[in-house]
Design a protein around this motif. Structure first.
Motif, mmCIF file in Angstrom:
data_model
loop_
_atom_site.group_PDB
_atom_site.id
_atom_site.type_symbol
_atom_site.label_atom_id
_atom_site.label_comp_id
_atom_site.label_asym_id
_atom_site.label_seq_id
_atom_site.Cartn_x
_atom_site.Cartn_y
_atom_site.Cartn_z
ATOM 1 N N ALA A 149 -80.550 53.963 89.766
ATOM 2 C CA ALA A 149 -79.539 53.749 88.725
ATOM 3 C C ALA A 149 -79.362 55.002 87.878
ATOM 4 C CB ALA A 149 -79.928 52.556 87.857
ATOM 5 N N CYS A 152 -77.379 57.447 89.813
ATOM 6 C CA CYS A 152 -75.961 57.060 89.842
ATOM 7 C C CYS A 152 -75.260 57.485 88.562
ATOM 8 C CB CYS A 152 -75.833 55.545 90.031
ATOM 9 S SG CYS A 152 -76.270 54.982 91.676
ATOM 10 N N ILE A 206 -77.043 49.344 88.396
ATOM 11 C CA ILE A 206 -76.071 50.440 88.433
ATOM 12 C C ILE A 206 -74.886 50.114 87.533
ATOM 13 C CG2 ILE A 206 -74.440 51.710 89.890
ATOM 14 C CD1 ILE A 206 -76.427 51.280 92.216
ATOM 15 N N CYS A 210 -73.721 52.403 84.409
ATOM 16 C CA CYS A 210 -72.488 53.164 84.666
ATOM 17 C C CYS A 210 -71.235 52.475 84.139
ATOM 18 C CB CYS A 210 -72.319 53.425 86.163
ATOM 19 S SG CYS A 210 -73.590 54.506 86.863
ATOM 20 N N ILE A 216 -68.439 50.505 92.739
ATOM 21 C CA ILE A 216 -69.685 50.162 93.430
ATOM 22 C C ILE A 216 -69.312 49.444 94.717
ATOM 23 C CG2 ILE A 216 -71.862 48.894 93.368
ATOM 24 C CD1 ILE A 216 -71.868 49.123 90.360
#
Length: 658
Positions: A149, A152, A206, A210, A216
């Motif tokens: 994560a 990302c 994630i 984000c 995703i």
């Protein structure tokens, strides 16, 4: 207006605007070096963006600090941000969005040897390499989720538009999803809810760091063809649970696993075109609101458009097709389909990546070069007269490139068409796509003004009559006759090499009684395509080779396909043996000797023998031409017997040098 209105329609995915519905699927290039970008990698990505891909999914990035691979771009710490930003800049300059792929092989390995750094769900061996991984603890899984994560979020800061989780192909996440590989009894194992928890928690984490807009996506397993693992019904169950998290922006599905089914993730002409679209349509129906991706042996724009208009998909992922031609998209959009260098699904790209120094392509010798998408060779200041003798792929590549540069080129071919030995292979089972190589070269040559003279066995006098400045000999090579075959058997046509035999039997519909013995000292794909062809024309076929296996000059993917096809065709394979003599052939008996212990096995009811062996160049014209004062350049098999990949690459190089 494009003929493919849906494919080239702009849309929004996960809040990110995309200029079309054509995506470059994640595929390894191994162009990175020491964890950093290279000019070749940036050229590769920029060319696919310039050539029309609206979205590109990178090859897996090194997002974990534990074992950062040197041939993956590093993304596990902030010092990698400048390199990550270079990737984004290369594609965003052309209006293309970049997606980073999350993947760990886990216990999976298809190179030689075992992976001592492997991690996995359970202490069970990989089905290919027999690697047994370190079993991740619950705490280690949670730590991996946090690290992915965080990476990302770093990609997001570098300008990436999103990420794709690779949860298929037998990699780590696939292993957790499969009851075949996951025997855990903690929260990340047990029932299907437990086995999907790793992937679901990663998706949710994630999204948590984000936010939106940030794409995703996920590639989930479909049928991995492993007993006790994941079939289409189980894939539906997995899709239902994973989609329920509500955080996915797209999904697609992958076939095969790290097992004898590895080859099914790269289907080709051994089966139907676009074979996975019906199953993808079924799987996406579990949650039809999630945009779905079509993939799997899609090479033609019509196939892509159909997948988008019949409810199968919302975006089309091309991998090998965009290696073969980075401008596939733009050529399709502009109605220039006949200028596309189509993928032949030979999987040379896969082999070059796994076994070599980086991705390469039989039909595109320019992979990774600057300006690749719309490359044209530099024009010459002074035109010269070039005569190319031979119409195989090496000679054709020289001809069209040299003519495009401004030379006056005449190509003389022995038969009534182009392609040489590749044309013979293209007529065999699974080889039909190879025609795309020489079809492209021939059309490019016509556009460039090459004069083609067919059905001419060029003699020295014929060549001199054309008054060349340079002669390019692309006259191929001939298979060597095995020692156990007397020369008169070949000169009288009693025994022919495998190429000639399949040509002779091309129009035959009668099945011969008895056994055909194929002596294999070649080990390339054409030999086994011919064996499959001959199995339809002889009662029995036996392949005999002195090596300890067949297809040793083929990639693992293709070798699996070859064994599958031959066994299904009833072909018998005898390894570590070679014939001794033909003394008993009149009685239908051929003795073969084991090269290690000398044991003799007598093959009965032998009706015919053929051979596929190493070749020697057909270069008899070289010395008399040189003696007459002409510059002679040898190319392809005439230079030295070589692969299709080496032939097109050498042809390009010589065409640019003349």
């Amino acid at each position: 207006m494009s003929n493919y209105q849906q494919l080239f329609s702009p849309w929004t995915l996960g809040g990110i605007p995309l200029r079309n519905r054509l995506a470059h699927a994640s595929i390894l290039t191994h162009f990175a070096k020491d964890g950093r970008t290279t000019d070749k990698l940036l050229n590769y990505l920029a060319s696919r963006a310039e050539g029309g891909a609206g979205m590109i999914v990178t090859e897996p990035l090194a997002m974990l600090a534990r074992v950062p691979s040197s041939n993956r771009v590093h993304a596990y710490a902030d010092h990698t941000l400048p390199e990550l930003s270079k990737l984004v800049a290369a594609v965003e300059a052309h209006g293309t969005r970049l997606i980073g792929q999350i993947q760990d092989p886990g216990r999976g390995r298809h190179e030689v040897g075992r992976n001592e750094a492997a991690i996995g769900a359970s202490a069970l061996p990989d089905d290919l390499s027999w690697t047994v991984p370190h079993v991740l603890s619950t705490a280690e899984i949670n730590a991996l989720i946090e690290e992915w994560a965080s990476s990302c979020q770093r990609l997001q800061r570098a300008g990436f538009s999103g990420v794709e989780i690779s949860a298929g192909h037998g990699h780590l996440f696939h292993q957790f999803l499969s009851s075949h590989a996951n025997k855990r009894q903690d929260e990340f194992g047990g029932d299907l809810l437990g086995r999907t928890r790793f992937v679901i928690q990663l998706i949710e984490r994630i999204r948590g760091v984000c936010g939106r807009p940030f794409i995703i996506g996920i590639k989930l397993p479909a049928d991995d063809s492993i007993k006790g693992s994941i079939d289409l019904q189980e894939a539906e169950n997995i899709a239902r649970l994973v989609s329920a998290c509500g955080e996915l922006d797209y999904w697609t599905f992958a076939w095969g696993g790290h097992s004898d089914s590895l080859w099914t993730h790269l289907p080709g002409a051994e089966g139907p075109r676009a074979p996975y679209l019906p199953a993808i349509k079924r799987l996406r129906s579990v949650a039809p609101e999630i945009p779905s991706g079509a993939l799997g042996y899609i090479t033609d724009p019509n196939e892509a458009e159909t997948a988008l208009t019949d409810g199968t998909a919302d975006i089309v992922f091309l991998g090998r097709a965009l290696i073969a031609d980075p401008a596939w998209g733009e050529k399709a959009r502009l109605g220039k389909e006949n200028e596309i260098r189509y993928c032949v699904s030979c999987n040379t790209c896969w082999r070059a990546t796994v076994e070599g120094g980086g991705v390469a392509c039989d039909n595109n010798p320019l992979v990774g070069q600057k300006g690749e998408a719309f490359w044209r060779p530099a024009r010459v200041n002074e035109s010269r007269r070039i005569v190319v003798v031979g119409a195989g792929v090496a000679g054709l590549e020289v001809a069209w490139v040299a003519a495009t540069r401004g030379h006056s080129v005449t190509l003389v071919g022995r038969t009534d068409g182009v392609g040489g030995k590749t044309r013979v292979h293209a007529d065999l089972p699974g080889g039909e796509n190879l025609s795309s190589v020489y079809d492209y070269q021939y059309l490019a040559g016509q556009r460039a003004g090459v004069q083609f003279l067919f059905n001419q066995q060029a003699s020295l006098q014929d060549i001199l009559a054309l008054a060349p400045d340079t002669v390019v000999l692309a006259t191929g090579a001939t298979m060597s006759v095995p020692d156990f075959i007397p020369p008169e058997y070949v000169s009288e046509g009693v025994i022919t090499d495998i190429r000639q035999l399949v040509v002779d039997l091309a129009s035959s519909t009668f099945k011969e009684s008895g056994t055909l013995v194929l002596v294999d000292k070649d080990h390339t794909e054409m030999t086994y395509a011919a064996a499959e062809f001959l199995a339809e024309r002889f009662e029995r076929v036996i392949v005999v080779t002195p090596r300890d296996r067949i297809a040793s000059d083929c990639s693992l993917i293709n070798r699996q396909k070859i064994y599958t096809s031959l066994h299904r065709s009833g072909v018998r394979i005898i390894t570590s043996c070679e014939p001794t003599d033909l003394d008993s052939l009149e009685r239908g008996v051929l003795p073969v000797r084991n090269i290690f212990n000398g044991d003799i096995e007598k093959l009965d009811e032998v009706a015919a023998i053929t051979y596929s062996t190493a070749r020697h160049p057909n270069d008899a014209l070289a010395k008399p031409l040189e003696a007459a004062g002409y510059k002679v350049v040898r190319v392809g098999d005439c230079f030295a017997p070589r692969s299709l990949l080496a032939s097109t690459a050498q042809g390009l190089a010589i065409g640019c040098e003349l």
